[in-house]
Design an enzyme around this catalytic site. Structure first.
Site, PDB file in Angstrom:
ATOM      1  CB  SER A 137       1.994  57.059  81.463  1.00  0.00           C
ATOM      2  OG  SER A 137       1.269  57.901  82.334  1.00  0.00           O
ATOM      3  CE1 TYR A 150      -1.823  57.557  77.449  1.00  0.00           C
ATOM      4  CE2 TYR A 150      -1.787  57.863  79.834  1.00  0.00           C
ATOM      5  CZ  TYR A 150      -1.172  57.971  78.603  1.00  0.00           C
ATOM      6  OH  TYR A 150       0.099  58.487  78.521  1.00  0.00           O
ATOM      7  CB  ALA A 152      -6.164  49.388  79.801  1.00  0.00           C
ATOM      8  CE  LYS A 154       1.192  55.466  77.281  1.00  0.00           C
ATOM      9  NZ  LYS A 154       2.258  55.449  76.253  1.00  0.00           N
TER      10      LYS A 154
END
Length: 269
Positions: A137, A150, A152, A154
C-alpha cells in the site's frame, strides 16, 4: 515473465483487487490456484475459466491451511508466481481498536505472506523463472493517522519484500512490491470511504490496479507505486518527512471526526 501457462498461487482471490488479478491472469492464459476462505464471490470466475482457475479453501493464519495451499500447488505441478494479495484493514485511531483487530492485521497482512512465501520457496526455486509479488500500500511508505496498525503491517511487508529480493539475488526468483493507493473495495468500511470522499482522495477501481500489476509482472519490475500525486508524496516523505507531517496535521481534525462516527450513521464531509 510470460504469463501464458504460468502456474500461479494467488491469495486474497475473493477480494476486490485479488479477484481482478485472478481474472486478468486467466485471460492471459495462466493457471491460477485461488486461495480464499470462501468460494461464493469466485463462483462466476470459476465457471468462466474452468480449465484455468481452481480454488482452495484456506485461512492463511492457520499453519495447517498453509500446508493445504502447498499440497494444492504441488498437485498443480509446481508454481512460478506467488501473489500475496490477502489483506485486512481497520480505519480507527489506535485507542479505538480492539487487540483482536490489531492481531488480525498482523496475522493476515504480514505473518501470512512471510510464512506462505517461506513454504513455497522450494517450489518457486525449481522453476526456470519465478516471482513473488507482495501487494502492499501507499501506507507502507507514508504513516497516516487512523491507520497506525495497518501502516505498520504494510511498512513491514515493504521491508520484507526488499530484504527477500536481496536474499534471492543469486536465484531465479525475483520479488515485486506493489503499492496501490486508495482502491474501491469492500475492505474499506463506509467510514473510510466517507473520509476519502471528504478528503477528495483519488480512488482507483480494482481493475485498474490489476492491469498495472499484470504489466509490472510481465515487465519484470521490482516495485510499482500507483497514482499521482501519491508517488510524489512517497518520495517527499522519504526526503522531507517534517514537511509531510505539517501537511497531514491539517487533516487530523477531520480524520478524528470520521473515526468517531458509528458505522450506521450517515456520514457527510
Amino acid at each position: 515473465m510470460q504469463l501464458r501457462n504460468a502456474r500461479v498461487v494467488l491469495t486474497g482471490a475473493n477480494g476486490g483487487i485479488g479477484m481482478a488479478i485472478a481474472e486478468a491472469l486467466c485471460a492471459a492464459g495462466a493457471r491460477v490456484l485461488a486461495v480464499a476462505r470462501r468460494q461464493e464471490a469466485l463462483a462466476p470466475l470459476l465457471k468462466r475459466y474452468p480449465d484455468a482457475l481452481c480454488w482452495v479453501a484456506a485461512d492463511l493464519t492457520l499453519p495447517s491451511d498453509k500446508r493445504k495451499v502447498l499440497a494444492a500447488a504441488e498437485e498443480m505441478g509446481g508454481v512460478n508466481l506467488l501473489i500475496n494479495a490477502a489483506g485486512v484493514n481497520h480505519f480507527a485511531m489506535l485507542e479505538q481498536l480492539e487487540d483482536s483487530d490489531i492481531n488480525a492485521m498482523l496475522a493476515v497482512n504480514i505473518n501470512a505472506p512471510i510464512c506462505l512465501t517461506k513454504l513455497l520457496l522450494p517450489l518457486l526455486k525449481q522453476a526456470d523463472s519465478a516471482m513473488v509479488v507482495n501487494v502492499g500500500s501507499t501506507y507502507g511508505s507514508i504513516g497516516y493517522a487512523g491507520y497506525a496498525s495497518y501502516c505498520a503491517t504494510k511498512f513491514a511487508l515493504r521491508g520484507f519484500s526488499e530484504a527477500l529480493r536481496r536474499e534471492l539475488a543469486d536465484t531465479r526468483v525475483s520479488v515485486l512490491y506493489v503499492a496501490p493507493r486508495a482502491t474501491r473495495t469492500s475492505m474499506n468500511s463506509a467510514t473510510a470511504q466517507a473520509l476519502n470522499d471528504a478528503l477528495k482522495a483519488n480512488v482507483d477501481d480494482p481493475q485498474t490496479v490489476a492491469s498495472a500489476v499484470i504489466h509490472a509482472i510481465v515487465g519484470d519490475r521490482r516495485d510499482l507505486y500507483l497514482g499521482w500525486p501519491e508517488r510524489f508524496f512517497v518520495r517527499l516523505n522519504n526526503l522531507l518527512p517534517q514537511l509531510v507531517d505539517r501537511g497531514l496535521r491539517k487533516q487530523l481534525p477531520l480524520i478524528r471526526r470520521f473515526s468517531e462516527k458509528p458505522e450506521n450513521e450517515t456520514l457527510k464531509p
